[in-house]
Scaffold this active site. Structure first.
Site, short mmCIF file in Angstrom:
data_model
loop_
_atom_site.label_atom_id
_atom_site.label_comp_id
_atom_site.label_asym_id
_atom_site.label_seq_id
_atom_site.Cartn_x
_atom_site.Cartn_y
_atom_site.Cartn_z
N HIS A 91 -4.36 -9.22 1.76
CA HIS A 91 -4.05 -7.66 2.21
C HIS A 91 -2.71 -6.60 0.90
CE1 HIS A 91 -2.08 -4.31 4.50
NE2 HIS A 91 -3.26 -4.68 5.27
N GLU A 148 -8.94 -0.56 1.72
CA GLU A 148 -8.00 0.01 2.40
C GLU A 148 -6.93 0.62 1.42
OE1 GLU A 148 -7.15 -3.06 6.30
OE2 GLU A 148 -5.64 -2.94 4.87
P1 PGA Z 1 -2.82 0.41 10.02
O1 PGA Z 1 -3.50 -0.70 9.17
O2 PGA Z 1 -4.02 0.57 10.90
O3 PGA Z 1 -2.12 0.24 10.63
O4 PGA Z 1 -3.33 1.65 8.97
C1 PGA Z 1 -4.52 -1.28 8.42
C2 PGA Z 1 -4.41 -2.21 7.76
O5 PGA Z 1 -2.57 -2.58 7.21
O6 PGA Z 1 -5.15 -3.08 7.85
#
Ligand code: PGA
Length: 222
Positions: A91, A148
């Protein structure tokens, strides 16, 4: 199969988590068989959930790149394997704040696989090539990938669904058609349109997953 992954990050005490699960479990009869709901909870909560029967799968948000042994503060895949089916790896918050490099990601993925835990590997577009390259000798088509974009995480500004589709298609091509999710500012208001336009395998949802009512609406939208 569609996937909806809730990533709670460093949030919720055990009682708060149990209350969330009580509320969200009430919708289990509305959930399609083709939707897999996976909740990535903090480690402090995992062991207490073992005693409760849940209609969801569980994920860890991290694991050690090392096996069990003298690694103070670490939790190995071996220790996690009876508690979770999935683990989030790479992540951007771990890359940014905890120095998680592509090399570390590969080690963690290998540890997860040895313990039969499916990795959910997070990627961002400028680095797709290097982030995926080191995984290609592994059975990547069995992994779950999450696109992401950094600018969309926690910002309230999701990527354009058309762009998410373009990147997801690219990831699919590079990973022998693995499942690809999108993560970044998904909520109950944008989930349906996003899913429709981007034709993804699902979402990784952070902040909007913390409130039970909001998460229920996202489940219904998906
Ligand atoms: P968010 O985070 O939905 O708060 O933008 C997504 C993530 O970090 O996986």
């Amino acid at each position: 199969m569609k996937y909806l992954v809730a990533n709670w990050k460093a949030n919720k005490t055990v009682p708060e988590a149990i209350s969330w699960f009580r509320q969200v479990s009430s919708i289990k009869n509305q959930v399609s068989r083709n939707l897999k709901i996976i909740i990535a909870v903090p480690l402090t909560i995992l062991a207490s959930l073992k005693k409760i029967s849940l209609p969801f799968r569980l994920a860890a948000q991290n694991l050690s790149p090392f096996p069990s042994g003298p690694y103070t503060g670490e939790i190995s895949a071996e220790m996690l394997k009876d508690l979770v089916d999935y683990v989030i790896v790479g992540h951007s918050e771990r890359r940014r704040y905890f120095g998680e490099t592509n090399e570390v990601v590969v080690k963690k993925v290998k540890m997860a696989l040895q313990s039969k835990i499916t990795p959910i590997v997070c990627l961002d577009e400028p680095y797709l090539q290097s982030q995926i390259h080191q995984l290609t000798h592994l059975p990547i088509h069995q992994f779950i990938f999450a696109y992401e974009p950094l600018s969309a995480i926690g910002s309230g500004k999701p990527d354009a669904p058309e762009n998410a589709k373009r990147v997801a298609d690219k990831i699919k091509k590079m990973t022998q058609q693995a499942a690809v999710l999108y993560g970044g500012s998904i909520n109950s208001k944008n989930a349906k349109e996003f899913m429709f336009k981007a034709n993804l395998d699902g979402f990784l949802v952070g902040s909007a997953s913390l409130k039970a009512e909001e998460f229920i609406k996202i489940v219904q939208a998906v």
